[in-house]
Enzyme design. Structure first.
Site, PDB file in Angstrom:
ATOM      1  N   LYS A   1       7.457  -0.443 -25.222  1.00  0.00           N
ATOM      2  CA  LYS A   1       7.872   0.898 -24.966  1.00  0.00           C
ATOM      3  C   LYS A   1       6.699   1.677 -24.250  1.00  0.00           C
ATOM      4  O   LYS A   1       6.987   2.588 -23.587  1.00  0.00           O
ATOM      5  CB  LYS A   1       8.084   1.577 -26.095  1.00  0.00           C
ATOM      6  CG  LYS A   1       9.365   1.455 -26.783  1.00  0.00           C
ATOM      7  CD  LYS A   1       9.937   2.097 -27.957  1.00  0.00           C
ATOM      8  CE  LYS A   1      11.230   1.916 -28.488  1.00  0.00           C
ATOM      9  NZ  LYS A   1      11.652   2.902 -29.517  1.00  0.00           N
TER      10      LYS A   1
ATOM     11  N   ASP B   1      15.275   8.150 -27.620  1.00  0.00           N
ATOM     12  CA  ASP B   1      15.376   8.152 -29.134  1.00  0.00           C
ATOM     13  C   ASP B   1      15.470   9.787 -29.584  1.00  0.00           C
ATOM     14  O   ASP B   1      16.322   9.983 -30.385  1.00  0.00           O
ATOM     15  CB  ASP B   1      13.945   7.878 -29.754  1.00  0.00           C
ATOM     16  CG  ASP B   1      14.127   6.109 -29.801  1.00  0.00           C
ATOM     17  OD1 ASP B   1      14.992   5.520 -29.629  1.00  0.00           O
ATOM     18  OD2 ASP B   1      12.915   5.658 -29.746  1.00  0.00           O
TER      19      ASP B   1
ATOM     20  N   GLY C   1       7.075  11.897 -41.671  1.00  0.00           N
ATOM     21  CA  GLY C   1       6.960  10.863 -40.649  1.00  0.00           C
ATOM     22  C   GLY C   1       6.176  11.108 -39.560  1.00  0.00           C
ATOM     23  O   GLY C   1       6.067  12.295 -39.219  1.00  0.00           O
TER      24      GLY C   1
ATOM     25  N   GLY D   1       5.480   8.372 -36.941  1.00  0.00           N
ATOM     26  CA  GLY D   1       5.529   7.238 -36.282  1.00  0.00           C
ATOM     27  C   GLY D   1       6.242   7.626 -35.014  1.00  0.00           C
ATOM     28  O   GLY D   1       6.548   8.676 -34.539  1.00  0.00           O
ATOM     29  N   GLY D   2       6.909   6.405 -34.384  1.00  0.00           N
ATOM     30  CA  GLY D   2       7.339   6.737 -33.030  1.00  0.00           C
ATOM     31  C   GLY D   2       8.528   7.722 -33.257  1.00  0.00           C
ATOM     32  O   GLY D   2       9.196   8.381 -32.310  1.00  0.00           O
ATOM     33  N   ALA D   3       9.605   7.373 -34.264  1.00  0.00           N
ATOM     34  CA  ALA D   3      10.795   8.179 -34.367  1.00  0.00           C
ATOM     35  C   ALA D   3      10.344   9.538 -34.489  1.00  0.00           C
ATOM     36  O   ALA D   3      10.961  10.292 -33.933  1.00  0.00           O
ATOM     37  CB  ALA D   3      11.649   7.562 -35.438  1.00  0.00           C
TER      38      ALA D   3
ATOM     39  N   ASN E   1       3.321  13.653 -43.617  1.00  0.00           N
ATOM     40  CA  ASN E   1       2.780  12.383 -43.420  1.00  0.00           C
ATOM     41  C   ASN E   1       1.959  11.676 -44.467  1.00  0.00           C
ATOM     42  O   ASN E   1       0.993  12.506 -44.733  1.00  0.00           O
ATOM     43  CB  ASN E   1       2.564  11.963 -42.009  1.00  0.00           C
ATOM     44  CG  ASN E   1       2.722  10.448 -41.619  1.00  0.00           C
ATOM     45  OD1 ASN E   1       3.668   9.997 -41.901  1.00  0.00           O
ATOM     46  ND2 ASN E   1       1.598   9.991 -41.358  1.00  0.00           N
TER      47      ASN E   1
ATOM     48  N   THR F   1      -0.165   9.275 -44.095  1.00  0.00           N
ATOM     49  CA  THR F   1      -1.390   9.038 -43.533  1.00  0.00           C
ATOM     50  C   THR F   1      -1.955  10.445 -42.723  1.00  0.00           C
ATOM     51  O   THR F   1      -1.275  10.627 -41.881  1.00  0.00           O
ATOM     52  CB  THR F   1      -1.650   7.741 -42.810  1.00  0.00           C
ATOM     53  OG1 THR F   1      -1.133   6.642 -43.375  1.00  0.00           O
ATOM     54  CG2 THR F   1      -2.753   7.623 -42.160  1.00  0.00           C
TER      55      THR F   1
HETATM   56  P1  NDP Z   1       6.662   3.586 -37.407  1.00  0.00           P
HETATM   57  O1  NDP Z   1       6.373   2.306 -37.917  1.00  0.00           O
HETATM   58  O2  NDP Z   1       6.270   4.013 -36.375  1.00  0.00           O
HETATM   59  O3  NDP Z   1       6.593   4.903 -38.402  1.00  0.00           O
HETATM   60  C1  NDP Z   1       6.922   4.665 -39.826  1.00  0.00           C
HETATM   61  C2  NDP Z   1       6.541   5.925 -40.676  1.00  0.00           C
HETATM   62  O4  NDP Z   1       7.287   5.929 -41.757  1.00  0.00           O
HETATM   63  C3  NDP Z   1       4.994   6.365 -40.744  1.00  0.00           C
HETATM   64  O5  NDP Z   1       5.049   7.786 -40.643  1.00  0.00           O
HETATM   65  C4  NDP Z   1       4.699   5.821 -41.917  1.00  0.00           C
HETATM   66  O6  NDP Z   1       3.642   6.656 -42.811  1.00  0.00           O
HETATM   67  C5  NDP Z   1       6.098   6.386 -42.924  1.00  0.00           C
HETATM   68  N1  NDP Z   1       6.238   5.527 -43.975  1.00  0.00           N
HETATM   69  C6  NDP Z   1       6.704   3.995 -44.237  1.00  0.00           C
HETATM   70  N2  NDP Z   1       6.806   3.796 -45.327  1.00  0.00           N
HETATM   71  C7  NDP Z   1       6.285   4.983 -46.170  1.00  0.00           C
HETATM   72  C8  NDP Z   1       6.140   5.309 -47.421  1.00  0.00           C
HETATM   73  N3  NDP Z   1       6.626   4.157 -48.285  1.00  0.00           N
HETATM   74  N4  NDP Z   1       6.026   6.274 -48.060  1.00  0.00           N
HETATM   75  C9  NDP Z   1       5.693   7.228 -47.154  1.00  0.00           C
HETATM   76  N5  NDP Z   1       5.932   7.070 -45.723  1.00  0.00           N
HETATM   77  C10 NDP Z   1       6.193   5.903 -45.230  1.00  0.00           C
HETATM   78  O7  NDP Z   1       8.175   3.431 -37.260  1.00  0.00           O
HETATM   79  P2  NDP Z   1       9.361   4.242 -36.353  1.00  0.00           P
HETATM   80  O8  NDP Z   1       8.885   5.827 -36.369  1.00  0.00           O
HETATM   81  O9  NDP Z   1       9.576   3.383 -35.154  1.00  0.00           O
HETATM   82  O10 NDP Z   1      10.695   4.136 -37.137  1.00  0.00           O
HETATM   83  C11 NDP Z   1      11.099   4.683 -38.396  1.00  0.00           C
HETATM   84  C12 NDP Z   1      12.494   4.790 -38.778  1.00  0.00           C
HETATM   85  O11 NDP Z   1      13.164   5.280 -37.955  1.00  0.00           O
HETATM   86  C13 NDP Z   1      12.780   3.116 -39.079  1.00  0.00           C
HETATM   87  O12 NDP Z   1      13.790   2.972 -40.018  1.00  0.00           O
HETATM   88  C14 NDP Z   1      13.779   2.971 -37.848  1.00  0.00           C
HETATM   89  O13 NDP Z   1      14.707   1.945 -38.034  1.00  0.00           O
HETATM   90  C15 NDP Z   1      14.405   4.292 -37.557  1.00  0.00           C
HETATM   91  N6  NDP Z   1      14.837   4.514 -36.090  1.00  0.00           N
HETATM   92  C16 NDP Z   1      16.016   4.994 -35.960  1.00  0.00           C
HETATM   93  C17 NDP Z   1      16.619   5.339 -34.798  1.00  0.00           C
HETATM   94  C18 NDP Z   1      17.973   5.623 -34.517  1.00  0.00           C
HETATM   95  O14 NDP Z   1      18.486   5.873 -33.492  1.00  0.00           O
HETATM   96  N7  NDP Z   1      18.797   5.884 -35.624  1.00  0.00           N
HETATM   97  C19 NDP Z   1      15.735   5.308 -33.476  1.00  0.00           C
HETATM   98  C20 NDP Z   1      14.379   4.954 -33.735  1.00  0.00           C
HETATM   99  C21 NDP Z   1      14.090   4.605 -35.147  1.00  0.00           C
HETATM  100  P3  NDP Z   1       2.334   6.128 -42.330  1.00  0.00           P
HETATM  101  O15 NDP Z   1       1.957   6.858 -41.137  1.00  0.00           O
HETATM  102  O16 NDP Z   1       1.444   6.835 -43.719  1.00  0.00           O
HETATM  103  O17 NDP Z   1       2.229   4.584 -42.114  1.00  0.00           O
END
Ligand code: NDP
Length: 285
Positions: free
Chosen positions: A72, A108, A131, A133-135, A155, A157
């Site tokens: 990406k 997205d 959150g 992350g990417g989404a 978030n 972190t």
């Molecule tokens: P990333 O790995 O980039 O980010 C994950 C995020 O989730 C981070 O903010 C992380 O926090 C947080 N997180 C994960 N586990 C925990 C936990 N146990 N407690 C608290 N925070 C947590 O992933 P993406 O952003 O790419 O994807 C996130 C979700 O979005 C996935 O499930 C993906 O399948 C879904 N998605 C759905 C789409 C759709 O079209 N429906 C499109 C794109 C994604 P930290 O920063 O602290 O690690």
């Protein structure tokens, strides 16, 4: 199969693995229902082969392709131009090839906003996003561009959440701030759009839900989840029980595919057909 037709209008995904990809089912069902000679295939592209894969797509007259992780960000170096939100997000998941020119977009967040429009206008929303992350990044930027008034990033972190909030605040009209995620987080009363953009609720975290005081859901708010499977996550079920409007990750995925198809072909495909195809692919129909 007519091989000439097959090669004349291809789209697809450059993924790390060529395994099962629900987007293939959605796109193929949409193109077929519209009687279009367009196919969508999932290709395994290793990071070191990305440049050659791009050249191959151009040479074979592809209309464009999707990129999933890890391509990406790296794909940007191979493009002629990048759309506004993709530039702000810093990632491209959709490439359009027209007259040999490659344009990168990020659909997205656009898919999320289009799904949201079925329930409410994103303008003037006071959003909470869990959150960073990417989404979350894609949704925050796209909501800000669609006129949301305020966005709070929550978030686990702190440094990641803080960095995203500062970026959205500085690069868009929306007010965006970061709040640390304390246990049993209390949702502010004036929030009207609350989004789980973490991976909690998605396998292997599908038996978990967010560490939030669920009695603080503001009645009538739209509560969304990016997790498409299961569609009704524990988070969404709790929101619905509290009188909120649930928005599943299925809508985000289908609307993203609709936006992609429109960018590649100029046509609006049948959302209902694609919705059913996704449910079948995920085994949730
Ligand atoms: P990333 O790995 O980039 O980010 C994950 C995020 O989730 C981070 O903010 C992380 O926090 C947080 N997180 C994960 N586990 C925990 C936990 N146990 N407690 C608290 N925070 C947590 O992933 P993406 O952003 O790419 O994807 C996130 C979700 O979005 C996935 O499930 C993906 O399948 C879904 N998605 C759905 C789409 C759709 O079209 N429906 C499109 C794109 C994604 P930290 O920063 O602290 O690690």
């Amino acid at each position: 199969m007519d091989v000439t037709t097959f090669l004349s209008a291809l789209t697809g995904s450059f993924s790390q693995s060529a395994g099962k990809n629900p987007t293939v089912s959605i796109m193929e069902a949409g193109f077929e229902a519209a009687h279009m000679d367009v196919r969508y295939i999932n290709c395994e592209v290793a990071p070191q082969d990305l440049a050659n894969a791009v050249k191959g797509a151009i040479a074979m007259g592809w209309l464009g392709f999707n990129c999933s992780l890890p391509h990406k960000e790296k794909i940007i170096a191979h493009l002629d131009s990048v759309g506004e939100s993709a530039r702000l997000i810093g990632a491209v998941n959709t490439v359009v090839i027209r007259d040999g020119q490659l344009t990168g977009e990020n659909t997205d967040g656009k898919g999320f906003v289009e799904a949201l429009r079925t329930q409410r206008d994103p303008r003037d929303a006071q959003a909470i996003i869990f959150g960073a992350g990417g989404a979350a990044r894609a949704i925050a930027i796209e909501l800000a561009l669609a006129g949301a008034t305020s966005i709070t990033i929550v978030n686990r972190t702190a440094a990641r959440g803080q960095a995203l909030a500062e970026h959205v605040d500085q690069s868009t009209e929306a007010e965006c701030s970061f709040t640390p995620w304390e246990s049993q987080y209390k949702i502010p009363e004036d929030s009207d759009l609350i989004i789980n953009a973490t991976s909690i609720g998605f396998s292997p975290q599908d038996d978990q839900t967010l560490d939030v005081d669920l009695s603080t859901f503001p009645t009538g708010a739209v509560v969304a989840d990016v997790v498409p499977n299961p569609p009704m996550t524990r988070w969404l079920q709790a929101a619905q029980d509290a009188g909120c409007v649930p928005l599943t990750g299925v809508g985000m995925l289908v609307n993203q595919a609709l936006v992609n198809a429109k960018l590649w072909t100029g046509e609006t495909l049948d959302a209902a057909v694609m919705h059913r195809a996704l449910e079948e692919a995920l085994g949730i129909s």
